[in-house]
Design a protein around this motif. Structure first.
Motif, short mmCIF file in Angstrom:
data_model
loop_
_atom_site.label_atom_id
_atom_site.label_comp_id
_atom_site.label_asym_id
_atom_site.label_seq_id
_atom_site.Cartn_x
_atom_site.Cartn_y
_atom_site.Cartn_z
N VAL A 179 -6.18 -1.51 -7.54
CA VAL A 179 -6.07 -0.17 -6.95
C VAL A 179 -7.24 0.66 -7.47
CG1 VAL A 179 -4.68 1.92 -6.77
CG2 VAL A 179 -3.57 -0.32 -6.77
N GLN A 180 -7.98 1.26 -6.55
CA GLN A 180 -9.09 2.16 -6.87
C GLN A 180 -8.66 3.57 -6.50
OE1 GLN A 180 -12.48 1.48 -7.97
NE2 GLN A 180 -12.58 3.69 -8.12
N PRO B 86 -13.18 8.73 0.46
CA PRO B 86 -12.92 7.29 0.62
C PRO B 86 -11.43 6.99 0.49
CG PRO B 86 -13.83 7.75 -1.55
CD PRO B 86 -13.83 9.04 -0.80
N GLY B 87 -10.98 5.95 1.13
CA GLY B 87 -9.61 5.48 0.96
C GLY B 87 -8.57 6.30 1.69
N ARG B 88 -7.35 6.10 1.26
CA ARG B 88 -6.17 6.75 1.86
C ARG B 88 -5.82 8.00 1.05
NH1 ARG B 88 -0.37 3.64 2.65
NH2 ARG B 88 0.85 5.48 3.17
N GLU C 257 0.83 -1.21 0.00
CA GLU C 257 0.00 0.00 0.00
C GLU C 257 0.87 1.26 0.00
OE1 GLU C 257 -3.04 2.08 3.02
OE2 GLU C 257 -3.64 0.04 2.42
N SER D 103 -7.39 10.24 -3.50
CA SER D 103 -7.14 9.16 -2.54
C SER D 103 -7.17 7.83 -3.29
CB SER D 103 -8.20 9.17 -1.43
OG SER D 103 -9.49 8.94 -1.98
N PHE D 104 -6.84 6.76 -2.58
CA PHE D 104 -6.86 5.44 -3.22
C PHE D 104 -7.15 4.36 -2.18
CE2 PHE D 104 -2.71 5.47 -1.41
CZ PHE D 104 -2.37 4.14 -1.19
N GLU D 105 -7.56 3.22 -2.68
CA GLU D 105 -7.75 2.01 -1.87
C GLU D 105 -7.13 0.85 -2.62
OE1 GLU D 105 -11.94 2.49 0.49
OE2 GLU D 105 -12.07 1.90 -1.61
N CYS D 106 -6.53 -0.07 -1.88
CA CYS D 106 -6.03 -1.31 -2.45
C CYS D 106 -7.01 -2.41 -2.06
CB CYS D 106 -4.64 -1.64 -1.91
SG CYS D 106 -3.38 -0.48 -2.43
N ASN D 107 -7.56 -3.07 -3.05
CA ASN D 107 -8.48 -4.19 -2.84
C ASN D 107 -7.82 -5.42 -3.45
OD1 ASN D 107 -10.50 -2.44 -1.78
ND2 ASN D 107 -11.00 -1.84 -3.85
N TYR E 189 -9.63 7.63 -6.28
CA TYR E 189 -10.76 8.55 -6.18
C TYR E 189 -10.23 9.97 -6.36
CZ TYR E 189 -12.92 4.56 -3.84
OH TYR E 189 -13.39 3.31 -3.53
#
Length: 100
Positions: A37-38, A90-92, A6, A29-33, A40
């Motif tokens: 990687v998503q 959302p996310g980091r 991450e 921002s982002f999220e790791c699923n 935003y």
């Protein structure tokens, strides 16, 4: 998710953002699923040039990654004031515009 993985995605996204941010950008921002990687992006208003920059951002992010992983981007248009001056995203976060 592995914190090292991450953190690597955060650094890669920050590098890809160089020269992309305009005054219209409110946050990124982002999220790791899993391996995905998503990303935003919150814009204050719709702007064709910023949409092109977001496309370039994703291309640069993909080019900088060490391996081929799926990347999705969600662009949100919002000029709603943040609650208590805090951006709810959302996310980091890797970029948040200061309150003006």
């Amino acid at each position: 998710m592995n914190l090292e993985y991450e953190n690597q995605q955060a650094l890669t996204l920050m590098q890809a953002l160089l020269g992309v941010i305009s005054p219209n950008f409110r946050s990124v921002s982002f999220e790791c699923n899993g391996e995905n990687v998503q990303i935003y992006v919150i814009l204050e208003h719709e702007d064709t040039e910023d949409r092109e920059e977001i496309f370039d951002l994703v291309s640069e992010f993909e080019a900088l990654k060490q391996k081929n992983i799926p990347v999705k981007v969600e662009t949100i248009i919002s000029d709603v004031p943040w609650k208590n001056g805090v951006c709810e995203i959302p996310g980091r976060p890797v970029y948040v515009r200061r309150k003006m």
